[in-house]
Write an enzyme that holds these catalytic residues in place. Structure first.
Site, PDB file in Angstrom:
ATOM      1  N   CYS A 166      13.830  10.146   6.935  1.00  0.00           N
ATOM      2  CA  CYS A 166      13.755   9.660   8.317  1.00  0.00           C
ATOM      3  C   CYS A 166      15.089   9.838   9.022  1.00  0.00           C
ATOM      4  O   CYS A 166      15.142  10.153  10.198  1.00  0.00           O
ATOM      5  CB  CYS A 166      13.312   8.205   8.355  1.00  0.00           C
ATOM      6  SG  CYS A 166      14.113   7.196   7.108  1.00  0.00           S
ATOM      7  N   GLU A 209       9.773   1.384  11.038  1.00  0.00           N
ATOM      8  CA  GLU A 209      10.832   2.366  10.801  1.00  0.00           C
ATOM      9  C   GLU A 209      10.183   3.732  10.880  1.00  0.00           C
ATOM     10  O   GLU A 209       9.443   4.112   9.980  1.00  0.00           O
ATOM     11  CB  GLU A 209      11.460   2.070   9.433  1.00  0.00           C
ATOM     12  CG  GLU A 209      12.864   2.598   9.328  1.00  0.00           C
ATOM     13  CD  GLU A 209      12.865   4.022   8.857  1.00  0.00           C
ATOM     14  OE1 GLU A 209      12.771   4.909   9.728  1.00  0.00           O
ATOM     15  OE2 GLU A 209      12.937   4.240   7.649  1.00  0.00           O
ATOM     16  N   GLU A 246      10.409  15.487  15.500  1.00  0.00           N
ATOM     17  CA  GLU A 246      10.775  15.439  14.086  1.00  0.00           C
ATOM     18  C   GLU A 246      10.023  16.527  13.323  1.00  0.00           C
ATOM     19  O   GLU A 246       8.799  16.600  13.380  1.00  0.00           O
ATOM     20  CB  GLU A 246      10.403  14.057  13.533  1.00  0.00           C
ATOM     21  CG  GLU A 246      10.825  13.845  12.099  1.00  0.00           C
ATOM     22  CD  GLU A 246      10.596  12.404  11.634  1.00  0.00           C
ATOM     23  OE1 GLU A 246       9.436  11.934  11.697  1.00  0.00           O
ATOM     24  OE2 GLU A 246      11.575  11.759  11.213  1.00  0.00           O
ATOM     25  N   LYS A 259       0.882  -1.173   0.000  1.00  0.00           N
ATOM     26  CA  LYS A 259       0.000   0.000   0.000  1.00  0.00           C
ATOM     27  C   LYS A 259       0.917   1.221   0.000  1.00  0.00           C
ATOM     28  O   LYS A 259       1.442   1.618   1.028  1.00  0.00           O
ATOM     29  CB  LYS A 259      -0.887  -0.017   1.253  1.00  0.00           C
ATOM     30  CG  LYS A 259      -2.223   0.678   1.106  1.00  0.00           C
ATOM     31  CD  LYS A 259      -2.163   2.150   0.777  1.00  0.00           C
ATOM     32  CE  LYS A 259      -1.829   2.990   2.000  1.00  0.00           C
ATOM     33  NZ  LYS A 259      -1.636   4.431   1.624  1.00  0.00           N
TER      34      LYS A 259
END
Ligand code: NAI
Ligand code: MG
Length: 485
Positions: free
Chosen positions: A288, A254, A387, A179
């Protein structure tokens, strides 16, 4: 005509292009100008059911499970060759769909090729072991595929992240339902088509496009899925783990980071500078493993931030086709989110040391954010701990090794770190004390390193992707014991 213009992408289920059962579609937008240039299928639970059933059949009955690991590896290697042969089309499509500078699209295709090549070569090199056991017994392990693997992919590096998931999962004999992200699905559909062409039997590599809540959620909760792998936000990672827990399925997560670069006064500052800048500017900071904090030893804090500031002031965000320092962010929501972070940090008293710019003639409808370098950042502030996922770098001063390590480890994340020093003993001491899945000494890898195991501690997630380690995650040990008397 520009890449992908007018594409009406379908799901790929059982080797066939199929529309979603509901027949609805999602506009595909280029973030450089906000223009709609294609569409993808808007899928929901019935489409997910069909894709999982197809992957299940391919796993249980198909030639895939009877094929040797060598033959599976050859198919993956061929897929890498086909990706290479379609390099220009894929790179242009990825850049247009995500807004990433043209050269980053090319770099992503190169990395994707390497993943398929690497896992193609590795497929028949995963050995079990024989275990000394009781007299009269033979005991050994083999690595078994999980079965049907669900891969939920983000929009920042679709080609690369798909390749590391699909490469490892298929090498170990799993079948796949992928997906991709609603913001960037086109290259995933293309790769699945190329996988068929490479010799992947129908049903081995299925793609269902759509929104996270409509297609991703039923996929992660599906009882027909044996393992779930996800890259994306921490909050969505939590939701996916809870969904997978309904069926007690294993997961690889992750989930991003707040990765530090630690610059000691004795470092080669000239060497560190461009790497520190690139680690937060690459892909507009939507990485990331972005190096989003720079910790600088006090004696060189002023000089190093002054040099950083010069470089930041010169950075210009441009549409992807200009191939500038950085492109736009992925969508309006993300651009607003990042702008909100910057405004909040300024209001909280962080000093703006430098601000880059957005090209004056950048298209109106684009999602641009100028790069920002902050100094004197409070280690307890939101900017220091959360983040941002944009071109925003926070600089901090420290005194000595202990404080450097405390600051570096002072967030809930633990994905990547960079250590810059010429003192050999310190290189080892600091690298050892950093809590991160990857530590670079006098280097930094934002996104690179196909061969290097990658993953997080804490809020950055668990499980490992990339390198040989991913093959362990994408399989399970099975112990067989014979009583031969
Ligand atoms: P997201 O984590 O929500 O999206 C990633 C993928 O998960 C997409 O394919 C999405 O459709 C899917 N998804 C969303 N909700 C889901 C659900 N309930 N069940 C199953 N699948 C679901 O990320 P989003 O909202 O696009 O970005 C928000 C933030 O996430 C970013 O600002 C960034 O901090 C982080 N992020 C981190 C990435 C990384 O590489 N670690 C990549 C993308 C985003
Ligand atoms: Mg797009």
């Amino acid at each position: 005509m520009s890449a992908g213009e007018g594409t009406q992408a379908s799901n790929l289920i059982g080797g066939e292009p199929v529309d979603s059962a509901g027949g609805e579609r999602i506009d595909v937008v280029c973030p450089s100008d906000g223009a709609v240039f294609a569409s993808i299928a808007r899928s929901a639970a019935p489409d997910v059911d069909a894709a999982v059933a197809s992957a299940r059949r391919a796993f249980e009955d198909g030639p895939w499970s009877r094929m040797t690991a060598t033959e599976r590896g050859r198919i993956l290697t061929r897929l890498g060759e086909l990706v290479d042969a379609n390099r220009d089309e894929l790179a242009a499509l990825e850049s247009r769909d995500t807004g990433k500078p043209a050269r980053q699209g090319v770099a992503d295709v190169t990395a994707a090729c390497r993943y398929y090549e690497y896992y193609g070569g590795a497929a028949d090199k995963v050995h079990g072991s024989q275990i000394p056991f009781l007299d009269g017994y033979l005991a050994f392990t083999t690595r078994e595929p999980h079965g049907v693997v669900a891969g939920i992919i983000p929009w920042n590096y679709p080609l690369q992240i798909l390749a590391r998931v699909a490469g490892a999962a298929l090498a170990m004999g799993n079948t796949l339902v992928v997906k991709p992200a609603e913001d960037a699905s086109l290259t995933t559909v293309r790769i699945a088509e190329l996988a068929l062409e490479a010799g992947c039997p129908p049903g081995v590599f299925n793609v269902v496009t759509g929104y996270g809540t409509e297609a991703g959620a039923p996929l992660s909760a599906h009882p027909g899925v044996d393992y779930v792998t996800f890259t994306g936000s921490t909050a969505t990672g939590t939701a996916i783990q809870q969904a997978a827990a309904i069926n007690n399925r294993g997961v690889t997560m992750e989930l991003g980071g707040k990765s530090p670069q630690i610059v000691f006064a004795d470092a080669d500052l000239e060497a560190a500078l461009p790497v520190v800048v690139n680690a937060i500017i690459q892909n507009g900071g939507q990485t990331c493993s972005a190096g989003s904090r720079v910790l600088i030893e006090r004696p060189v804090y002023g000089a190093f931030t002054a040099e950083l500031a010069k470089r930041f002031a010169a950075l210009v965000a441009q549409p992807h086709y200009r191939d500038g320092d950085l492109g736009p962010l992925i969508n309006r929501l993300q651009a607003d989110r990042v702008a909100g972070f910057v405004a909040e940090a300024e209001a909280a008293g962080a000093t703006v040391l430098a601000r880059g710019s957005v090209a004056a003639d950048a298209p109106e409808g684009g999602c641009y954010q100028a790069p920002v370098l902050f100094g004197d950042v409070d280690p307890q502030s939101k900017l220091a701990r959360e983040e941002v996922f944009g071109p925003v770098l926070a600089a901090f001063a420290f005194d000595g090794e202990d404080e450097a390590v405390t600051l570096a480890n002072g967030t809930e994340y633990g994905l990547v770190a960079g250590v810059w020093t010429s003192d050999g003993g310190r290189q080892h001491r600091v690298a050892k004390r950093i809590r991160a899945g990857q530590v670079y000494v006098n280097a930094y890898g934002a996104g690179g390193g196909i061969e290097l195991p990658f993953g997080g501690f804490g809020k950055s997630g668990h499980g490992r992707e990339k390198g040989f380690e991913a093959l362990i995650d994408m399989s399970a040990a099975k112990t067989t014991v014979f009583n031969h008397g």
